[in-house]
Design a protein around this motif. Structure first.
Motif, short mmCIF file in Angstrom:
data_model
loop_
_atom_site.label_atom_id
_atom_site.label_comp_id
_atom_site.label_asym_id
_atom_site.label_seq_id
_atom_site.Cartn_x
_atom_site.Cartn_y
_atom_site.Cartn_z
N ASP A 1 79.00 -0.97 43.97
CA ASP A 1 80.18 -0.77 44.79
C ASP A 1 79.74 -0.99 46.29
O ASP A 1 80.71 -1.46 47.11
N CYS A 2 78.72 -0.70 46.71
CA CYS A 2 78.48 -0.62 48.26
C CYS A 2 77.28 -1.61 48.77
O CYS A 2 77.29 -1.80 50.05
N ILE A 3 76.69 -2.32 47.84
CA ILE A 3 75.34 -3.06 48.19
C ILE A 3 75.72 -4.54 48.01
O ILE A 3 76.11 -4.71 46.80
N ALA A 4 75.43 -5.48 48.80
CA ALA A 4 75.65 -6.96 48.49
C ALA A 4 74.36 -7.58 48.63
O ALA A 4 73.99 -7.27 50.01
N ALA A 5 74.08 -8.62 48.20
CA ALA A 5 72.76 -9.63 48.38
C ALA A 5 73.33 -10.50 49.31
O ALA A 5 74.46 -10.93 49.27
N LEU B 1 69.20 -3.68 56.04
CA LEU B 1 69.53 -2.50 55.99
C LEU B 1 68.43 -1.53 56.36
O LEU B 1 67.49 -1.73 55.59
N ASN B 2 68.24 -0.57 57.07
CA ASN B 2 67.52 0.25 57.22
C ASN B 2 67.74 1.57 56.48
O ASN B 2 68.71 1.72 56.01
N PHE C 1 71.13 5.17 53.34
CA PHE C 1 71.49 6.44 52.82
C PHE C 1 72.77 7.14 53.29
O PHE C 1 73.52 7.75 52.79
N GLY C 2 72.95 6.51 54.64
CA GLY C 2 74.49 6.82 55.21
C GLY C 2 75.48 6.33 54.57
O GLY C 2 76.48 6.89 54.36
N VAL C 3 75.25 5.07 53.86
CA VAL C 3 76.65 4.55 53.06
C VAL C 3 76.62 5.13 51.90
O VAL C 3 77.41 5.36 51.42
N ARG D 1 65.35 -3.03 54.20
CA ARG D 1 65.79 -3.77 53.01
C ARG D 1 66.52 -4.90 53.47
O ARG D 1 67.56 -5.16 53.69
N SER D 2 65.50 -6.01 53.33
CA SER D 2 65.88 -7.37 53.87
C SER D 2 66.66 -8.15 52.88
O SER D 2 66.74 -7.81 51.75
#
Length: 93
Positions: A12-16, A24-25, A30-32, A71-72
């Motif tokens: 739902d929240c992370i896209a390559a 993303l640090n 963790f915030g999202v 996380r690059s």
């Protein structure tokens, strides 16, 4: 208490992203996650469970120049990303 579905969170929240400048640090990731849990009315799982799940799901980390884990090749997306951004940058509202 229902345990969050970490695979669904990633879906739902992370896209390559292939652009090198998208990273993303650990605080952002963790915030999202916390925003996503809040929007779904779920209680967040323990930090240790979250990070273990991210590792199992292939959301790998590396250290950046400022010694924060990043996380690059990833970007946040969806309603939880918007919620997180607005919550962490109140000047945008």
């Amino acid at each position: 208490m229902k345990t969050p579905d970490y695979a669904r969170f990633v879906q739902d929240c992370i896209a390559a992203d292939t652009l090198d400048d998208h990273k993303l640090n650990e605080d952002q990731l963790f915030g999202v996650y916390l925003s996503w849990c809040g929007l779904l009315g779920q209680t967040p799982g323990p930090c240790e469970s979250f990070w273990a799940a991210m590792s199992r799901l292939g959301v790998h980390e590396r250290r950046g120049n400022d010694h924060r884990y990043i996380r690059s090749g990833l970007r946040m997306t969806g309603p939880a990303a918007l919620d997180y951004i607005l919550a962490s940058q109140p000047s945008l509202v």
